[in-house]
Structures are given as structure tokens and as C-alpha cells.
Design an enzyme around this catalytic site. Structure first.
Site, mmCIF file in Angstrom:
data_model
loop_
_atom_site.group_PDB
_atom_site.id
_atom_site.type_symbol
_atom_site.label_atom_id
_atom_site.label_comp_id
_atom_site.label_asym_id
_atom_site.label_seq_id
_atom_site.Cartn_x
_atom_site.Cartn_y
_atom_site.Cartn_z
ATOM 1 N N ARG A 173 0.849 -1.198 0.000
ATOM 2 C CA ARG A 173 0.000 0.000 0.000
ATOM 3 C C ARG A 173 0.883 1.246 0.000
ATOM 4 O O ARG A 173 2.061 1.185 0.334
ATOM 5 C CB ARG A 173 -0.881 0.009 1.247
ATOM 6 C CG ARG A 173 -2.134 -0.835 1.087
ATOM 7 C CD ARG A 173 -2.890 -0.947 2.384
ATOM 8 N NE ARG A 173 -2.277 -1.936 3.256
ATOM 9 C CZ ARG A 173 -2.057 -1.779 4.540
ATOM 10 N NH1 ARG A 173 -2.357 -0.650 5.132
ATOM 11 N NH2 ARG A 173 -1.498 -2.736 5.262
ATOM 12 N N ARG A 177 0.963 8.701 5.161
ATOM 13 C CA ARG A 177 -0.308 9.139 5.788
ATOM 14 C C ARG A 177 -0.481 10.625 5.536
ATOM 15 O O ARG A 177 0.480 11.387 5.703
ATOM 16 C CB ARG A 177 -0.259 8.904 7.291
ATOM 17 C CG ARG A 177 -0.273 7.445 7.650
ATOM 18 C CD ARG A 177 -0.208 7.304 9.164
ATOM 19 N NE ARG A 177 -0.048 5.892 9.507
ATOM 20 C CZ ARG A 177 0.432 5.474 10.660
ATOM 21 N NH1 ARG A 177 0.801 6.332 11.592
ATOM 22 N NH2 ARG A 177 0.544 4.188 10.889
ATOM 23 N N ARG A 249 18.863 -12.893 7.814
ATOM 24 C CA ARG A 249 19.689 -11.769 8.228
ATOM 25 C C ARG A 249 19.903 -11.895 9.731
ATOM 26 O O ARG A 249 19.011 -12.344 10.465
ATOM 27 C CB ARG A 249 18.988 -10.426 7.936
ATOM 28 C CG ARG A 249 18.685 -10.204 6.485
ATOM 29 C CD ARG A 249 19.906 -9.983 5.646
ATOM 30 N NE ARG A 249 20.505 -8.677 5.864
ATOM 31 C CZ ARG A 249 21.666 -8.312 5.324
ATOM 32 N NH1 ARG A 249 22.363 -9.175 4.574
ATOM 33 N NH2 ARG A 249 22.164 -7.099 5.530
ATOM 34 N N ARG A 279 19.662 1.558 12.923
ATOM 35 C CA ARG A 279 18.926 2.349 13.915
ATOM 36 C C ARG A 279 19.654 2.341 15.255
ATOM 37 O O ARG A 279 20.536 1.501 15.488
ATOM 38 C CB ARG A 279 17.494 1.844 14.092
ATOM 39 C CG ARG A 279 17.374 0.387 14.469
ATOM 40 C CD ARG A 279 15.899 -0.048 14.548
ATOM 41 N NE ARG A 279 15.788 -1.465 14.825
ATOM 42 C CZ ARG A 279 14.652 -2.124 14.988
ATOM 43 N NH1 ARG A 279 13.496 -1.484 14.890
ATOM 44 N NH2 ARG A 279 14.639 -3.421 15.235
ATOM 45 N N GLU A 300 22.336 -0.733 15.961
ATOM 46 C CA GLU A 300 21.940 -2.009 15.354
ATOM 47 C C GLU A 300 22.462 -2.113 13.924
ATOM 48 O O GLU A 300 22.203 -1.232 13.101
ATOM 49 C CB GLU A 300 20.408 -2.077 15.376
ATOM 50 C CG GLU A 300 19.835 -3.383 14.913
ATOM 51 C CD GLU A 300 18.311 -3.429 15.117
ATOM 52 O OE1 GLU A 300 17.806 -2.906 16.134
ATOM 53 O OE2 GLU A 300 17.636 -3.971 14.231
ATOM 54 N N TYR A 348 8.703 -14.433 9.320
ATOM 55 C CA TYR A 348 8.734 -13.374 10.324
ATOM 56 C C TYR A 348 7.372 -13.356 11.001
ATOM 57 O O TYR A 348 6.335 -13.262 10.329
ATOM 58 C CB TYR A 348 9.021 -11.983 9.716
ATOM 59 C CG TYR A 348 8.932 -10.952 10.812
ATOM 60 C CD1 TYR A 348 10.000 -10.732 11.666
ATOM 61 C CD2 TYR A 348 7.736 -10.285 11.056
ATOM 62 C CE1 TYR A 348 9.887 -9.858 12.739
ATOM 63 C CE2 TYR A 348 7.615 -9.407 12.131
ATOM 64 C CZ TYR A 348 8.700 -9.197 12.956
ATOM 65 O OH TYR A 348 8.585 -8.350 14.033
ATOM 66 N N ASP A 350 5.185 -11.513 14.220
ATOM 67 C CA ASP A 350 5.100 -10.650 15.388
ATOM 68 C C ASP A 350 4.659 -11.487 16.592
ATOM 69 O O ASP A 350 4.127 -12.584 16.431
ATOM 70 C CB ASP A 350 4.102 -9.509 15.136
ATOM 71 C CG ASP A 350 4.775 -8.320 14.459
ATOM 72 O OD1 ASP A 350 5.975 -8.084 14.711
ATOM 73 O OD2 ASP A 350 4.099 -7.613 13.679
HETATM 74 C C1 LIG Z 1 14.821 -7.389 15.935
HETATM 75 C C2 LIG Z 1 13.430 -7.909 16.135
HETATM 76 C C3 LIG Z 1 12.462 -7.058 16.612
HETATM 77 C C4 LIG Z 1 11.173 -7.534 16.806
HETATM 78 N N1 LIG Z 1 10.241 -6.652 17.256
HETATM 79 C C5 LIG Z 1 8.984 -7.068 17.451
HETATM 80 C C6 LIG Z 1 8.000 -6.140 17.892
HETATM 81 O O1 LIG Z 1 8.263 -4.957 18.090
HETATM 82 N N2 LIG Z 1 6.744 -6.615 18.079
HETATM 83 C C7 LIG Z 1 6.400 -7.921 17.863
HETATM 84 O O2 LIG Z 1 5.235 -8.281 18.060
HETATM 85 N N3 LIG Z 1 7.328 -8.819 17.468
HETATM 86 C C8 LIG Z 1 8.606 -8.429 17.246
HETATM 87 N N4 LIG Z 1 9.549 -9.326 16.840
HETATM 88 C C9 LIG Z 1 9.171 -10.748 16.649
HETATM 89 C C10 LIG Z 1 9.368 -11.633 17.913
HETATM 90 O O3 LIG Z 1 10.731 -11.644 18.271
HETATM 91 C C11 LIG Z 1 8.853 -13.036 17.573
HETATM 92 O O4 LIG Z 1 7.458 -12.960 17.399
HETATM 93 C C12 LIG Z 1 9.095 -14.102 18.659
HETATM 94 O O5 LIG Z 1 10.426 -14.127 19.074
HETATM 95 C C13 LIG Z 1 8.725 -15.485 18.111
HETATM 96 O O6 LIG Z 1 8.786 -16.438 19.160
HETATM 97 P P1 LIG Z 1 9.200 -17.936 18.875
HETATM 98 O O7 LIG Z 1 8.979 -18.671 20.146
HETATM 99 O O8 LIG Z 1 8.530 -18.439 17.653
HETATM 100 O O9 LIG Z 1 10.747 -17.884 18.510
HETATM 101 P P2 LIG Z 1 12.079 -17.551 19.431
HETATM 102 O O10 LIG Z 1 11.733 -16.425 20.323
HETATM 103 O O11 LIG Z 1 13.152 -17.440 18.491
HETATM 104 O O12 LIG Z 1 12.194 -18.865 20.305
HETATM 105 C C14 LIG Z 1 12.754 -20.070 19.788
HETATM 106 C C15 LIG Z 1 13.580 -20.694 20.884
HETATM 107 O O13 LIG Z 1 14.010 -21.996 20.446
HETATM 108 C C16 LIG Z 1 15.295 -22.236 20.943
HETATM 109 N N5 LIG Z 1 15.916 -23.261 20.112
HETATM 110 C C17 LIG Z 1 16.179 -23.190 18.785
HETATM 111 N N6 LIG Z 1 16.742 -24.345 18.350
HETATM 112 C C18 LIG Z 1 16.850 -25.169 19.434
HETATM 113 C C19 LIG Z 1 17.350 -26.493 19.622
HETATM 114 N N7 LIG Z 1 17.829 -27.225 18.588
HETATM 115 N N8 LIG Z 1 17.314 -27.024 20.870
HETATM 116 C C20 LIG Z 1 16.804 -26.303 21.904
HETATM 117 N N9 LIG Z 1 16.320 -25.046 21.778
HETATM 118 C C21 LIG Z 1 16.324 -24.469 20.559
HETATM 119 C C22 LIG Z 1 15.986 -20.888 20.821
HETATM 120 O O14 LIG Z 1 17.092 -20.788 21.691
HETATM 121 C C23 LIG Z 1 14.863 -19.920 21.201
HETATM 122 O O15 LIG Z 1 14.887 -19.583 22.572
HETATM 123 C C24 LIG Z 1 10.841 -8.892 16.551
HETATM 124 C C25 LIG Z 1 11.817 -9.741 16.066
HETATM 125 C C26 LIG Z 1 13.090 -9.253 15.825
HETATM 126 C C27 LIG Z 1 14.112 -10.170 15.244
#
Ligand SMILES: Cc1cc2nc3c(=O)[nH]c(=O)nc-3n(C[C@H](O)[C@H](O)[C@H](O)COP(=O)(O)OP(=O)(O)OC[C@H]3O[C@@H](n4cnc5c(N)ncnc54)[C@H](O)[C@@H]3O)c2cc1C
Length: 383
Positions: A173, A177, A249, A279, A300, A348, A350
Site C-alpha cells: 500500500r 499518511r 539476516r 537504527r 543495530e 517473520y 510478530d
Molecule cells: C529485531 C526484532 C524485533 C522484533 N520486534 C517485534 C516487535 O516490536 N513486536 C512484535 O510483536 N514482534 C517483534 N519481533 C518478533 C518476535 O521476536 C517473535 O514474534 C518471537 O520471538 C517469536 O517467538 P518464537 O517462540 O517463535 O521464537 P524464538 O523467540 O526465536 O524462540 C525459539 C527458541 O528456540 C530455541 N531453540 C532453537 N533451536 C533449538 C534447539 N535445537 N534445541 C533447543 N532449543 C532451541 C531458541 O534458543 C529460542 O529460545 C521482533 C523480532 C526481531 C528479530
């Protein structure tokens, strides 16, 4: 009907599934290879400044999903917070997303909303009829000056790719704004947990049916001891990268602290290519209800993810998508395992989507065992 469940990953995905299944009466073991829970949402208090730090980068909770909003609020005290991002471009500070203030400041005008609309459409490149790339799309929508100031350099730094190598679909989009609304998100609910994100995940995991083991890496041997595994780790990692690595990345954070304040806001983007970082985050601004004499900031930097780096943003271009298909086909052959979360589905996500999907996966499992049905490798299609 009580099942033995292994959950790999103590981030939001793993914790929410663990909780739902423990509440349903199953025995749940959660393992994580890191020395802390909460995955990439982990937050900690900096010893020197006392500031709450978003260790893996800035996290703001925002959602339109009432069920998820109620869920998160039942595990923390959510404080009112509105994400307002600034951008430094050519030695000037602007407001993001591009809004009427940004347009007036950038072009040195005092346009009304209608005048600004006319101005932006006069800037758009009308010769681009069918934009194929991100660059085409941005030039068509906002024209060369705004594209080069706000999109081009930032995109190259963030993705390591020229905007003309990226698909037009990224910019669906008009990213502008025509009012003074500088709230970065459009969602109905937005907030910041009073004590950071780690206690939320601790609260979710706090159930008698759940045991948590940190510093524990998943190995295939242990799978046979469980009725089902929910795997939140990298999908390609589960298969020992046999077809190669899915592209991500990664981010490097360069921490520095100052007395007083550094930049006066939580997030300042740097859009020009001559600044190497994308940033700067000044963490104390995520908790405006706290008082701190000094301040901790993160510069960052984004770069290609190497073998020993933490994967952050999935790239999901054509090459990665055909590699992904090979892993999806392998995963579909597996039994008693479901791949979830940002790494397990190579998307990705949230936090709100992560929680909603984890609730959905847990429901699916509960229904599958009630009907003696199969649990698929993916409840949500990762393509
Ligand atoms: C820079 C950045 C900014 C972000 N900002 C926002 C935001 O402002 N708002 C928002 O809503 N979301 C944001 N997010 C997204 C948010 O980080 C994710 O939604 C969230 O982390 C996803 O959770 P998850 O449990 O799927 O993955 P993760 O949090 O990655 O958890 C996966 C876990 O699995 C573990 N793991 C992996 N492989 C193994 C293995 N083989 N054995 C044992 N353990 C393992 C890892 O150590 C990790 O702790 C952002 C993401 C990034 C990268």
C-alpha cells in the site's frame, strides 16, 4: 489420554503451547539451548544503568486480536505505550511512518492533507504502469526524492540487497499518511509490559505440568521418549542442513551508555547508506514510567547470517523458497512432530501472531488426540 510432550524452545511459541497442553492435563518438558527463557523476546535489566533492555532488539506489543490481548494481559501488567519512530536523514530528523509532518518538513511546505496528496501523486513516477520490483513500486507511489531519502539506503542496509532485486509485493500500500498520525502501528491494542517480556514467559511456563530445562539442545534420540514433539527451532537445523541453509539476516548490537539522555526517543532510524547502522535504540524510552539518570543504547547493524550467528529475519526470496520446499517435503514424512514458530516455519512473526498460532496449534493437537487423528507437521502452512 495423558501424553508425554517435548517442546523444543522456550520462546512465546513453545511457552504458550506448553501451557495449553499442561492445562489440558499432559506432562510437558520444555528445553532450550540458551541459558534463559523467552527466546528473542528476552529482556533483562542492565546492571549499570538499571534500564530494562530488549536484549535481542526492540519489541513493542501490538495486536488487533482480542483473545491474544486478553491472554498477554493475564500474564503481565501492560502499560500504555505508543511506538513513535524518528528517522535521521541528511542531518535532519523526521517523523515516521511518512506522514503530513514528514512531507511538509521534507519539502519545506505547509500543505493541507489534500494538497499533500496532490504533491505526492505529482512526485510519483506515472510511467511505471506495472511495478515488478520494490524500487518500481516505491518510485510509483512516492517518487524519487522520498524513495531515496527514506527507503533506498535503509533497505540496502537491512536486507543487503538493492530494492530493485526485491519484489514489489513488499510495498503493498501507499506508505504515506496524509495526517499528523505518527503512531507506527495501526493496531487497536498496543502496550509495553511493565517488567519486560521475560516475566511474561515465566508466568506462562509456571504450571505444575511443565518442567523447563535450559542449556539443553534437542537431539533426535530423545524424541522416542515422547508422544509428540513441538519444535520451535530452525527447520533446516532439524534436518542437519542436508540441502543447505535457509537464508537469514542477523543483527549485531553495539551497546553504549551515556549520562542523562542520548536521543530523546526509543528508536531512531538512520536511512542513509553513509551511516553503517540501521537504527539506534535508547532502551529507557520503552519504560517512560521509570526514572534513570543514565541511559543504555544499542546501535543495530544488519548482515547476512553465518553458521554461528543467531538467525533473525528470514529472507524468503525465490532461492530460499525452493530450498524451503525441500525441507517442507522432508518434514511431511516425519511422525509425531509439529514445527512451529518463527524458526520452525521460517517466517517473520510478530509476537501477537506467534501467540495466536501457538494457541491454534495446541487446540489442533487436543482435537487430534480426542479423535485419534494424526497431528500434521505443520498446522499453519509456512509457504
Ligand atoms: C529485531 C526484532 C524485533 C522484533 N520486534 C517485534 C516487535 O516490536 N513486536 C512484535 O510483536 N514482534 C517483534 N519481533 C518478533 C518476535 O521476536 C517473535 O514474534 C518471537 O520471538 C517469536 O517467538 P518464537 O517462540 O517463535 O521464537 P524464538 O523467540 O526465536 O524462540 C525459539 C527458541 O528456540 C530455541 N531453540 C532453537 N533451536 C533449538 C534447539 N535445537 N534445541 C533447543 N532449543 C532451541 C531458541 O534458543 C529460542 O529460545 C521482533 C523480532 C526481531 C528479530
Amino acid at each position: 489420554m495423558q501424553k508425554e510432550i517435548l517442546i523444543v524452545g522456550a520462546g512465546f511459541s513453545g511457552a504458550v503451547i506448553a501451557r495449553e497442553l499442561a492445562v489440558a492435563g499432559h506432562n510437558v518438558r520444555v528445553i532450550d539451548s540458551r541459558d534463559h527463557i523467552a527466546g528473542n523476546c528476552y529482556s533483562h535489566r542492565d546492571e549499570k544503568t538499571g534500564v530494562m533492555v530488549h536484549t535481542y532488539g526492540p519489541h513493542i506489543f501490538h495486536t488487533d486480536n482480542k483473545e491474544v490481548w486478553d491472554y498477554i494481559n493475564s500474564h503481565c501488567n501492560m502499560m500504555p505505550y505508543t511506538n513513535r519512530v524518528k528517522a535521521t536523514v541528511n542531518n535532519q530528523v523526521f517523523s515516521l511512518p511518512i506522514n503530513l509532518h514528514t512531507i511538509n518538513q521534507f519539502f519545506g511546505k505547509t500543505c493541507s492533507p489534500a494538497e499533500a496528496k496532490d504533491l505526492i501523486s505529482s512526485k510519483g513516477d506515472a510511467s511505471i504502469l506495472e511495478p515488478k520490483t520494490f524500487e518500481d513500486q516505491a518510485l510509483k507511489f512516492v517518487g524519487k526524492e522520498l524513495y531515496e531519502a527514506f527507503f533506498k539506503g535503509y533497505t540496502i542496509k537491512q536486507w543487503g540487497m538493492e530494492p530493485k532485486e526485491l519484489p514489489a509485493s513488499i510495498l503493498k500500500r501507499l506508505p504515506v499518511r496524509f495526517n499528523y498520525d505518527d503512531n507506527y502501528f495501526n493496531h487497536k491494542y498496543q502496550g509495553m509490559p511493565e517488567e519486560g517480556y521475560t516475566p511474561i514467559v515465566a508466568s506462562i511456563l509456571n504450571h505444575k505440568g511443565i518442567t523447563v530445562e535450559l542449556n539443553t539442545h534437542y537431539d533426535h534420540e530423545s524424541k522416542k521418549n515422547y508422544d509428540h514433539v513441538f519444535y520451535c527451532g530452525p527447520l533446516d537445523g532439524y534436518f542437519e542442513y542436508r540441502y543447505g541453509r535457509l537464508g537469514y539476516r542477523t543483527l549485531d548490537f553495539e551497546a553504549f551508555s551515556v549520562e542523562g539522555d542520548y536521543q530523546g526517543c526509543a528508536v531512531m532510524n538512520y536511512c542513509s547508506l553513509d551511516v553503517p547502522y540501521t537504527r539506534i535504540t535508547e532502551h529507557k524510552y520503552f519504560a517512560p514510567w521509570e526514572q534513570h539518570g543514565s541511559s543504555l543504547c544499542y546501535k543495530e547493524y544488519s548482515r547476512a547470517c553465518g553458521e554461528d550467528d543467531l538467525p533473525y529475519y528470514p529472507i524468503r526470496q525465490m532461492g530460499e523458497m525452493s530450498l524451503l520446499q525441500k525441507y517442507l517435503d522432508e518434514a511431511d514424512q516425519e511422525k509425531n512432530i509439529t514445527f512451529v514458530g518463527r524458526l520452525g516455519t521460517y517466517r517473520y512473526l510478530d509476537m501477537d501472531v506467534t501467540i495466536a498460532e501457538a494457541l491454534e496449534v495446541a487446540r489442533h493437537y487436543t482435537q487430534a488426540i480426542a479423535k485419534d487423528g494424526d497431528m500434521p507437521a505443520f498446522v499453519i502452512n509456512p509457504r
